[in-house]
Design a protein around this motif. Structure first.
Motif, short mmCIF file in Angstrom:
data_model
loop_
_atom_site.label_atom_id
_atom_site.label_comp_id
_atom_site.label_asym_id
_atom_site.label_seq_id
_atom_site.Cartn_x
_atom_site.Cartn_y
_atom_site.Cartn_z
N VAL A 1 0.85 -1.20 0.00
CA VAL A 1 0.00 0.00 0.00
C VAL A 1 0.88 1.24 0.00
O VAL A 1 0.60 2.22 -0.72
N ALA A 2 1.95 1.21 0.79
CA ALA A 2 2.85 2.36 0.85
C ALA A 2 3.53 2.58 -0.50
O ALA A 2 3.68 3.72 -0.97
N GLY A 3 3.94 1.46 -1.17
CA GLY A 3 4.56 1.57 -2.48
C GLY A 3 3.58 2.12 -3.51
O GLY A 3 3.96 2.94 -4.36
N LEU A 4 2.32 1.69 -3.45
CA LEU A 4 1.30 2.19 -4.36
C LEU A 4 1.07 3.68 -4.16
O LEU A 4 0.96 4.45 -5.13
N ALA A 5 1.04 4.10 -2.88
CA ALA A 5 0.83 5.53 -2.58
C ALA A 5 1.99 6.35 -3.11
O ALA A 5 1.80 7.46 -3.65
N ASN B 1 1.87 9.19 -6.05
CA ASN B 1 2.35 10.54 -5.75
C ASN B 1 3.28 11.06 -6.83
O ASN B 1 3.43 12.27 -7.02
N LYS B 2 3.93 10.13 -7.58
CA LYS B 2 4.86 10.54 -8.63
C LYS B 2 4.15 10.87 -9.94
O LYS B 2 4.77 11.40 -10.85
N LEU B 3 2.89 10.52 -10.07
CA LEU B 3 2.14 10.80 -11.30
C LEU B 3 1.88 12.30 -11.44
O LEU B 3 1.88 13.05 -10.46
N SER B 4 1.63 12.69 -12.68
CA SER B 4 1.28 14.09 -12.92
C SER B 4 -0.08 14.38 -12.34
O SER B 4 -0.90 13.47 -12.13
#
Length: 289
Positions: A274-278, A282-285
């Motif tokens: 879940v942390a990796g997905l978040a 967060n890195k997406l435009s």
């Protein structure tokens, strides 16, 4: 957590094994019946046990007597414990039992102030009766009491209080004030007067004496009855709907804690994903988010 703290406090006071378990049990019961906090109940019971050199079983018996006193007078169990905590050491040294001290406490609270004030007053009165000043000795002589006599010297503090009450009731109001100020100190005049009246009433009339002093002694007179009533009250509390709900919640918490232990590794993996997905989101435009 409270039980652990209570146990640690008793262990530090020297309790161990079965004695430790019973002492913790006594504290829990005092918290229930006396509606006390863990710290106050623990500190108070440790002080009582230490003052009167009681076993853990004796302590449970004392709680039954204190509960009987609370039921028949105006003083609470927490108030009784407060008084005994403050005056118990002095009282025991002077030969006054827990029950006698509780009865005197009942006579004074709340009529003559708080439990803390009553405890301090009784400690002062007992100390001064056991070691009267020269002025107090002179005043007692006027009441027919010779403090150097074998009869007076052989009496316990309770015996001396009873003897004093007989002479005290024959005095005028002005004389009572002078004697009270000398024997009990000027800060304890009203409390000493009240105590003398109730002790004397008990001596003259026995179980039919007037006041909470006699009511307390009567309540503690049948110890088996006091124990039975104490147990009934505990059972009633533990069997009440709110308490049963609290017990159920505690059981469920423990059960959940046990059940969830095998799932902890999987939960950690899930939380990492879940942390990796978040982090990836967060890195997406802003438009893609």
């Amino acid at each position: 957590a409270e039980v652990i703290k209570v146990g640690a406090a008793w262990a530090q006071a020297g309790a161990s094994g079965v004695g430790l378990a019973r002492s913790v049990e006594a504290t829990m019961q005092a918290m229930i019946i006396g509606e006390m906090g863990a710290e106050a109940a623990t500190t108070g019971l440790i002080a009582i046990q230490s003052s009167y050199n009681l076993s853990s079983k004796d302590l449970l018996d004392v709680l039954a007597d204190l509960n009987a006193t609370e039921n028949q007078t105006a003083i609470s169990m927490s108030g009784l414990i407060e008084v005994i905590t403050r005056a118990g050491g002095t009282a025991r040294t002077a030969g006054i039992s827990v029950q006698e001290l509780a009865a005197m406490a009942a006579a004074l609270v709340p009529a003559a102030g708080s439990a803390a004030q009553a405890g301090n007053a009784l400690r002062t009165v007992i100390s001064r009766i056991m070691s009267p000043t020269a002025d107090a000795a002179d005043l007692m002589r006027l009441m027919g009491i010779e403090v150097e006599s074998a009869g007076w010297q052989s009496q316990t503090a309770m015996g001396r209080i009873q003897t004093l009450s007989q002479g005290f009731m024959g005095l005028s109001d002005a004389q009572k004030t002078v004697v009270s100020a000398s024997v009990a100190s000027r800060w304890q005049i009203n409390r000493f007067d009240l105590l003398m009246e109730q002790v004397n009433s008990n001596m003259k009339n026995g179980t039919k004496g007037v006041g909470y002093y006699t009511a307390a002694l009567n309540a503690m007179g049948d110890h088996q009855k006091a124990v039975a009533q104490y147990q009934r009250e505990l059972n009633t509390y533990l069997g009440s709907s709110p308490q049963q709900f609290n017990i159920l919640i505690a059981v469920l918490k423990n059960a959940m804690s046990t059940a969830i232990q095998p799932l902890i590794p999987s939960l950690i993996i899930l939380l990492k994903r879940v942390a990796g997905l978040a982090e990836a989101i967060n890195k997406l435009s802003p438009e893609t988010k």
